[in-house]
Design a protein around this motif. Structure first.
Motif, PDB file in Angstrom:
ATOM      1  N   TRP A  19       0.863  -1.185   0.000  1.00 42.01           N
ATOM      2  CA  TRP A  19       0.000   0.000   0.000  1.00 42.01           C
ATOM      3  C   TRP A  19       0.893   1.226   0.000  1.00 42.01           C
ATOM      4  CZ3 TRP A  19      -5.461   0.580   0.869  1.00 42.01           C
ATOM      5  CH2 TRP A  19      -5.880   1.870   1.195  1.00 42.01           C
ATOM      6  N   ALA A  20       0.480   2.264  -0.707  1.00 38.14           N
ATOM      7  CA  ALA A  20       1.163   3.554  -0.662  1.00 38.14           C
ATOM      8  C   ALA A  20       0.146   4.650  -0.928  1.00 38.14           C
ATOM      9  CB  ALA A  20       2.293   3.614  -1.687  1.00 38.14           C
ATOM     10  N   ASP A  21       0.164   5.673  -0.110  1.00 42.64           N
ATOM     11  CA  ASP A  21      -0.605   6.887  -0.375  1.00 42.64           C
ATOM     12  C   ASP A  21       0.273   8.060   0.033  1.00 42.64           C
ATOM     13  OD1 ASP A  21      -1.010   7.408   2.447  1.00 42.64           O
ATOM     14  OD2 ASP A  21      -2.757   6.103   2.441  1.00 42.64           O
ATOM     15  N   ASP A  22      -0.247   9.259  -0.015  1.00 40.65           N
ATOM     16  CA  ASP A  22       0.597  10.418   0.261  1.00 40.65           C
ATOM     17  C   ASP A  22       0.943  10.579   1.738  1.00 40.65           C
ATOM     18  OD1 ASP A  22      -2.049  11.042   0.833  1.00 40.65           O
ATOM     19  OD2 ASP A  22      -1.899  13.108   0.143  1.00 40.65           O
ATOM     20  N   SER A  24       0.954   7.586   4.091  1.00 44.29           N
ATOM     21  CA  SER A  24       1.475   6.368   4.700  1.00 44.29           C
ATOM     22  C   SER A  24       1.844   5.319   3.659  1.00 44.29           C
ATOM     23  CB  SER A  24       0.435   5.772   5.653  1.00 44.29           C
ATOM     24  OG  SER A  24      -0.723   5.375   4.941  1.00 44.29           O
ATOM     25  N   ARG A  43       4.663   8.288   6.358  1.00 40.16           N
ATOM     26  CA  ARG A  43       5.844   8.766   5.632  1.00 40.16           C
ATOM     27  C   ARG A  43       6.636   9.743   6.499  1.00 40.16           C
ATOM     28  NH1 ARG A  43       6.098   7.698   0.090  1.00 40.16           N
ATOM     29  NH2 ARG A  43       4.256   6.674  -0.738  1.00 40.16           N
ATOM     30  N   HIS A  59      -5.955   8.373  10.016  1.00 40.44           N
ATOM     31  CA  HIS A  59      -5.576   7.867   8.695  1.00 40.44           C
ATOM     32  C   HIS A  59      -4.944   6.485   8.806  1.00 40.44           C
ATOM     33  CE1 HIS A  59      -4.383   8.102   4.475  1.00 40.44           C
ATOM     34  NE2 HIS A  59      -3.287   7.488   4.866  1.00 40.44           N
ATOM     35  N   VAL A  63      -6.270   2.868   7.178  1.00 36.37           N
ATOM     36  CA  VAL A  63      -5.411   2.034   6.331  1.00 36.37           C
ATOM     37  C   VAL A  63      -5.256   0.654   6.957  1.00 36.37           C
ATOM     38  CG1 VAL A  63      -3.078   1.756   5.392  1.00 36.37           C
ATOM     39  CG2 VAL A  63      -4.218   3.994   5.287  1.00 36.37           C
ATOM     40  N   HIS A 135      -8.878  -1.390  -4.063  1.00 40.96           N
ATOM     41  CA  HIS A 135      -7.810  -0.478  -3.670  1.00 40.96           C
ATOM     42  C   HIS A 135      -6.608  -0.533  -4.608  1.00 40.96           C
ATOM     43  CE1 HIS A 135      -9.923   0.461  -0.017  1.00 40.96           C
ATOM     44  NE2 HIS A 135      -9.984  -0.820   0.300  1.00 40.96           N
ATOM     45  N   ARG A 138      -3.988   2.136  -4.761  1.00 42.79           N
ATOM     46  CA  ARG A 138      -3.093   2.295  -3.614  1.00 42.79           C
ATOM     47  C   ARG A 138      -2.029   1.204  -3.555  1.00 42.79           C
ATOM     48  NH1 ARG A 138      -4.036   7.207  -3.093  1.00 42.79           N
ATOM     49  NH2 ARG A 138      -5.917   7.872  -2.044  1.00 42.79           N
ATOM     50  N   LEU A 148       3.664   5.984  -5.326  1.00 39.85           N
ATOM     51  CA  LEU A 148       2.217   5.940  -5.461  1.00 39.85           C
ATOM     52  C   LEU A 148       1.858   5.288  -6.778  1.00 39.85           C
ATOM     53  CD1 LEU A 148       1.337   9.514  -4.200  1.00 39.85           C
ATOM     54  CD2 LEU A 148       1.067   7.372  -2.967  1.00 39.85           C
TER      55      LEU A 148
END
Length: 149
Positions: A19-22, A24, A43, A59, A63, A135, A138, A148
């Motif tokens: 998983w990656a988002d802005d 975490s 992050r 957040h 997740v 997802h 993500r 991302l």
């Protein structure tokens, strides 16, 4: 000096990202308690859980919930457990793992000799379950990248 988790996020140390988002990322631990054991990591370098602002905690919890659902689907576990300890790395992280009972949720059950191929396969199962749950945006394009999608 950056933490080992920041070095993993930045690609200086290999990681198995699901998983990656802005805000975490989620990657496999190298010492899983159960197959599919993941770490939800901001992050930003936040030292510990109680130092995080409420928005970040919220957040990370969301997740962790989505990753936990994917773990249940991927491994057939009745529960997904979340553990917050933070003694091993001074960078906030949530342990999320498929769980069958409370007795197994102890760090002294961690396995330190899991072959890389097994860690890769477990991460890929979680990645696929996250895609199936909608997802895919993500899930990083490559297992070893925190970029991302």
């Amino acid at each position: 000096m950056s933490t080992v988790f920041t070095q993993i996020i930045e690609g200086q140390i290999p990681g198995r990202f699901v998983w990656a988002d802005d805000v975490s990322v989620v990657f496999s631990t190298i010492a899983p308690i159960t197959d599919g054991h993941m770490l939800v990591v901001p992050r930003a370098e936040v030292s510990q859980y109680t130092d995080a602002d409420d928005a970040l905690v919220a957040h990370l919890a969301v997740v962790a919930k989505e990753v936990g659902r994917a773990q249940q689907a991927a491994f057939g576990s009745p529960r997904a457990a979340v553990l917050v300890a933070g003694f091993e790395v001074e960078h906030l992280h949530l342990h999320v793992l498929p769980a069958w009972d409370e007795q197994s949720l102890r760090f002294d059950n961690a396995r330190h000799d899991v072959p890389a191929e097994e860690l890769d396969a477990a991460a890929e199962r979680v990645r696929e379950a996250l895609r199936q749950a909608g997802h895919g945006g993500r899930v990083p394009a490559r297992l070893g990248s925190a970029a991302l999608a």
